[in-house]
Design an enzyme around this catalytic site. Structure first.
Site, PDB file in Angstrom:
ATOM      1  N   SER A   1      -5.730   9.326  33.196  1.00  0.00           N
ATOM      2  CA  SER A   1      -7.034   8.698  33.000  1.00  0.00           C
ATOM      3  C   SER A   1      -7.499   7.985  34.260  1.00  0.00           C
ATOM      4  CB  SER A   1      -6.976   7.720  31.832  1.00  0.00           C
ATOM      5  OG  SER A   1      -5.949   6.787  32.040  1.00  0.00           O
TER       6      SER A   1
ATOM      7  N   HIS B   1      -8.803  15.769  31.586  1.00  0.00           N
ATOM      8  CA  HIS B   1      -8.768  14.463  30.926  1.00  0.00           C
ATOM      9  C   HIS B   1      -9.395  14.566  29.540  1.00  0.00           C
ATOM     10  CE1 HIS B   1     -10.067   9.959  31.015  1.00  0.00           C
ATOM     11  NE2 HIS B   1      -8.966  10.132  30.331  1.00  0.00           N
TER      12      HIS B   1
ATOM     13  N   GLU C   1     -12.919  16.007  30.546  1.00  0.00           N
ATOM     14  CA  GLU C   1     -13.404  15.704  31.898  1.00  0.00           C
ATOM     15  C   GLU C   1     -12.491  16.477  32.851  1.00  0.00           C
ATOM     16  OE1 GLU C   1     -12.816  11.541  33.013  1.00  0.00           O
ATOM     17  OE2 GLU C   1     -14.725  11.541  34.068  1.00  0.00           O
TER      18      GLU C   1
ATOM     19  N   ASN D   1     -13.920   6.598  32.996  1.00  0.00           N
ATOM     20  CA  ASN D   1     -13.435   5.224  33.059  1.00  0.00           C
ATOM     21  C   ASN D   1     -14.161   4.366  34.084  1.00  0.00           C
ATOM     22  OD1 ASN D   1     -11.581   4.989  30.938  1.00  0.00           O
ATOM     23  ND2 ASN D   1     -10.237   6.406  32.033  1.00  0.00           N
TER      24      ASN D   1
HETATM   25  N1  CAA Z   1      -6.556  13.430  14.520  1.00  0.00           N
HETATM   26  C1  CAA Z   1      -7.318  14.279  13.838  1.00  0.00           C
HETATM   27  N2  CAA Z   1      -8.462  13.941  13.237  1.00  0.00           N
HETATM   28  C2  CAA Z   1      -8.819  12.633  13.311  1.00  0.00           C
HETATM   29  C3  CAA Z   1      -8.077  11.695  14.012  1.00  0.00           C
HETATM   30  C4  CAA Z   1      -6.898  12.136  14.637  1.00  0.00           C
HETATM   31  N3  CAA Z   1      -6.105  11.314  15.338  1.00  0.00           N
HETATM   32  N4  CAA Z   1      -8.703  10.488  13.920  1.00  0.00           N
HETATM   33  C5  CAA Z   1      -9.816  10.688  13.197  1.00  0.00           C
HETATM   34  N5  CAA Z   1      -9.890  11.982  12.812  1.00  0.00           N
HETATM   35  C6  CAA Z   1     -10.967  12.641  12.072  1.00  0.00           C
HETATM   36  C7  CAA Z   1     -11.047  12.219  10.647  1.00  0.00           C
HETATM   37  O1  CAA Z   1     -10.197  12.999   9.840  1.00  0.00           O
HETATM   38  C8  CAA Z   1     -12.505  12.475  10.334  1.00  0.00           C
HETATM   39  O2  CAA Z   1     -12.709  13.874  10.128  1.00  0.00           O
HETATM   40  P1  CAA Z   1     -13.954  14.455   9.302  1.00  0.00           P
HETATM   41  O3  CAA Z   1     -15.193  14.104  10.072  1.00  0.00           O
HETATM   42  O4  CAA Z   1     -13.684  15.930   9.302  1.00  0.00           O
HETATM   43  O5  CAA Z   1     -13.912  13.828   7.953  1.00  0.00           O
HETATM   44  C9  CAA Z   1     -13.200  12.104  11.632  1.00  0.00           C
HETATM   45  O6  CAA Z   1     -12.198  12.218  12.643  1.00  0.00           O
HETATM   46  C10 CAA Z   1     -13.736  10.689  11.617  1.00  0.00           C
HETATM   47  O7  CAA Z   1     -12.668   9.800  11.312  1.00  0.00           O
HETATM   48  P2  CAA Z   1     -12.721   8.644  10.239  1.00  0.00           P
HETATM   49  O8  CAA Z   1     -13.672   9.022   9.134  1.00  0.00           O
HETATM   50  O9  CAA Z   1     -11.318   8.286   9.879  1.00  0.00           O
HETATM   51  O10 CAA Z   1     -13.219   7.380  11.017  1.00  0.00           O
HETATM   52  P3  CAA Z   1     -14.523   7.110  11.869  1.00  0.00           P
HETATM   53  O11 CAA Z   1     -15.694   7.843  11.359  1.00  0.00           O
HETATM   54  O12 CAA Z   1     -14.542   5.646  11.967  1.00  0.00           O
HETATM   55  O13 CAA Z   1     -14.181   7.732  13.305  1.00  0.00           O
HETATM   56  C11 CAA Z   1     -13.280   7.723  15.477  1.00  0.00           C
HETATM   57  C12 CAA Z   1     -13.027   7.402  14.022  1.00  0.00           C
HETATM   58  C13 CAA Z   1     -13.466   9.232  15.642  1.00  0.00           C
HETATM   59  C14 CAA Z   1     -12.042   7.273  16.232  1.00  0.00           C
HETATM   60  C15 CAA Z   1     -14.593   6.970  15.938  1.00  0.00           C
HETATM   61  O14 CAA Z   1     -14.491   5.612  15.643  1.00  0.00           O
HETATM   62  C16 CAA Z   1     -14.856   7.110  17.399  1.00  0.00           C
HETATM   63  O15 CAA Z   1     -15.385   8.113  17.867  1.00  0.00           O
HETATM   64  N6  CAA Z   1     -14.512   6.066  18.196  1.00  0.00           N
HETATM   65  C17 CAA Z   1     -14.680   6.065  19.641  1.00  0.00           C
HETATM   66  C18 CAA Z   1     -13.536   6.830  20.264  1.00  0.00           C
HETATM   67  C19 CAA Z   1     -13.622   6.844  21.759  1.00  0.00           C
HETATM   68  O16 CAA Z   1     -14.510   6.288  22.391  1.00  0.00           O
HETATM   69  N7  CAA Z   1     -12.641   7.522  22.369  1.00  0.00           N
HETATM   70  C20 CAA Z   1     -12.527   7.572  23.792  1.00  0.00           C
HETATM   71  C21 CAA Z   1     -11.595   6.493  24.235  1.00  0.00           C
HETATM   72  S1  CAA Z   1     -11.421   6.498  25.947  1.00  0.00           S
HETATM   73  C22 CAA Z   1     -10.278   7.654  26.258  1.00  0.00           C
HETATM   74  O17 CAA Z   1      -9.662   8.260  25.410  1.00  0.00           O
HETATM   75  C23 CAA Z   1     -10.028   7.954  27.665  1.00  0.00           C
HETATM   76  C24 CAA Z   1      -9.380   6.967  28.507  1.00  0.00           C
HETATM   77  O18 CAA Z   1      -8.999   7.378  29.602  1.00  0.00           O
HETATM   78  C25 CAA Z   1      -9.145   5.560  28.190  1.00  0.00           C
END
Ligand code: CAA
Length: 280
Positions: A117, A138, A150, A188
Site C-alpha cells: 500500500s 494494490h 491500483e 493513500n
Molecule cells: N468478503 C466478502 N464479502 C464481503 C466482505 C468480505 N470480507 N465484507 C463485506 N462483504 C459483502 C457483504 O456480504 C455484502 O454483500 P451483498 O452486497 O452481496 O449483500 C456487501 O459486501 C456489503 O457488506 P455489508 O452489508 O456487511 O456491510 P456494508 O454495506 O456496511 O459494507 C463495506 C461494508 C463494503 C466494508 C463498506 O462499509 C465499505 O465500502 N467501506 C469502505 C471500505 C474502504 O474504503 N476500503 C478501502 C480501504 S483502504 C485500502 O484497503 C487500501 C490501503 O492501502 C489502506
C-alpha cells in the site's frame, strides 16, 4: 496467464486468493505455517458463506471456489507460476528479501506483483534481476467487494507487464487504474491526509468522533466515516503510510496527528485490537 500464486494469507492475501478462485482461476496460496494457511482458508470460507446465506451462491459453488485454492507452505513449489502476487507484511526488508528469492525460484517470464500500500515498487524491483516484470497490484479491503485495483508502474516496469496485469485484473472482475510509483501512489496519497485531518479535527475538539464520521458519511456519501475507516484499515497501518508520505516528500503537510501516534503507542490499533476511535 493462468497460474496465479498469492504469497501471504492475511486479510489482503486471502481476499486476493478468494477473488481469483471466485473468477475461475486455480490459485496457489503460500504461507509460512500450516496454522496460518488454515486460518486463511477458514476466512475465505466464512466470507463465501455470506453469499450462500443471502441466496446469491449455492453451497456447491462455495465448495468449488474453495477447491480452486491450493494451500501450501512450500515456497519452492511455485516455480511454474505465471504471476506471483505478494501480500506479506508492510516491511521493506521483508519484501526485498522475498522478491530476491522469488526472482531465483520462478521462471524468467513470471511477473512479480506486490500488493503493497505504500512501499516503493521501484525499490522492490531493484532487489530482482527482472525489474521490468515487477509491478504494484494494490487491491482494496475487503478485496472481494471493492472493484479497484491500483496498478502501479515502477520506473522500469515494461508496457508488456502493465498490459498483462491490466488484463488479469479485468479477468478477476476488477477495474484496474494505472498510476506511477510515487509515495502513497494515488489511493493513500489522497486517503491518508483526509483521515489524518479527521483525526486532527477530533484532537482539536472541533467535533466528536460520531459527528466527524457523520458529516463525511451523510454529506459526502462515504460508506464509512474517516475515523471508522481508520479503525477498519488499522491505525498502525495509517501511521506507517503517513510516515512514508512525510519522509518520501519531505513535506510537513503529511505529519501524522499526535493523537494517532499516541493511540498506536498504546496498542489501540482499531478493529483488529478491539479498540481504536471506537470499541469493538
Ligand atoms: N468478503 C466478502 N464479502 C464481503 C466482505 C468480505 N470480507 N465484507 C463485506 N462483504 C459483502 C457483504 O456480504 C455484502 O454483500 P451483498 O452486497 O452481496 O449483500 C456487501 O459486501 C456489503 O457488506 P455489508 O452489508 O456487511 O456491510 P456494508 O454495506 O456496511 O459494507 C463495506 C461494508 C463494503 C466494508 C463498506 O462499509 C465499505 O465500502 N467501506 C469502505 C471500505 C474502504 O474504503 N476500503 C478501502 C480501504 S483502504 C485500502 O484497503 C487500501 C490501503 O492501502 C489502506
Amino acid at each position: 496467464m493462468e497460474n496465479i500464486v498469492v504469497i501471504g494469507g492475511g486479510t489482503m492475501g486471502n481476499g486476493i486468493a478468494h477473488t481469483a478462485a471466485a473468477t475461475g482461476f486455480e490459485v496457489t496460496l503460500v504461507e509460512v505455517a500450516q496454522e496460518l494457511l488454515d486460518r486463511a482458508l477458514s476466512t475465505v470460507s466464512k466470507n463465501l458463506q455470506r453469499g450462500v446465506d443471502k441466496g446469491k451462491m449455492t453451497a456447491s459453488e462455495r465448495d468449488a471456489i474453495l477447491s480452486r485454492i491450493r494451500p501450501t507452505i512450500d515456497m519452492q513449489s511455485i516455480g511454474n507460476a505465471d504471476i506471483v502476487i505478494e501480500a506479506i507484511m508492510e516491511n521493506l526488508e521483508a519484501k526485498t528479501q522475498l522478491f530476491a528469492r522469488l526472482d531465483a525460484i520462478t521462471k524468467p517470464e513470471c511477473i512479480l506483483a506486490s500488493n503493497t500500500s505504500s512501499i516503493s515498487i521501484t525499490k522492490i524491483a531493484a532487489a530482482t534481476r527482472r525489474p521490468e516484470k515487477v509491478i504494484g497490484m494494490h487491491f482494496m479491503n475487503p478485496v472481494p467487494v471493492m472493484t479497484l485495483v491500483e496498478v502501479i508502474r515502477g520506473i522500469a516496469t515494461s508496457d508488456e507487464t502493465y498490459q498483462r496485469v491490466e488484463d488479469l485484473s479485468k479477468r478477476m472482475g476488477k477495474t484496474p487504474i494505472e498510476v506511477n510509483d510515487y509515495p502513497g501512489f494515488i489511493s493513500n496519497r489522497v486517503l491518508m491526509p483526509m483521515i489524518n485531518e479527521a483525526i486532527f479535527a477530533l484532537y482539536e475538539g472541533v467535533a466528536t468522533r460520531e459527528s466527524i464520521d457523520g458529516v463525511m458519511k451523510l454529506g459526502m456519501n462515504h460508506p464509512m466515516g474517516p475515523l471508522t475507516l481508520a479503525d477498519f484499515i488499522g491505525l498502525d497501518v495509517c501511521l506507517a503510510i503517513l510516515r512514508v508520505l512525510e519522509s518520501g516528500f519531505g513535506d510537513p503537510k503529511y505529519r501524522p496527528c499526535p493523537l494517532l501516534v499516541k493511540m498506536v503507542d498504546a496498542g489501540w490499533l482499531g478493529r483488529k485490537s478491539g479498540r481504536g476511535f471506537y470499541r469493538y
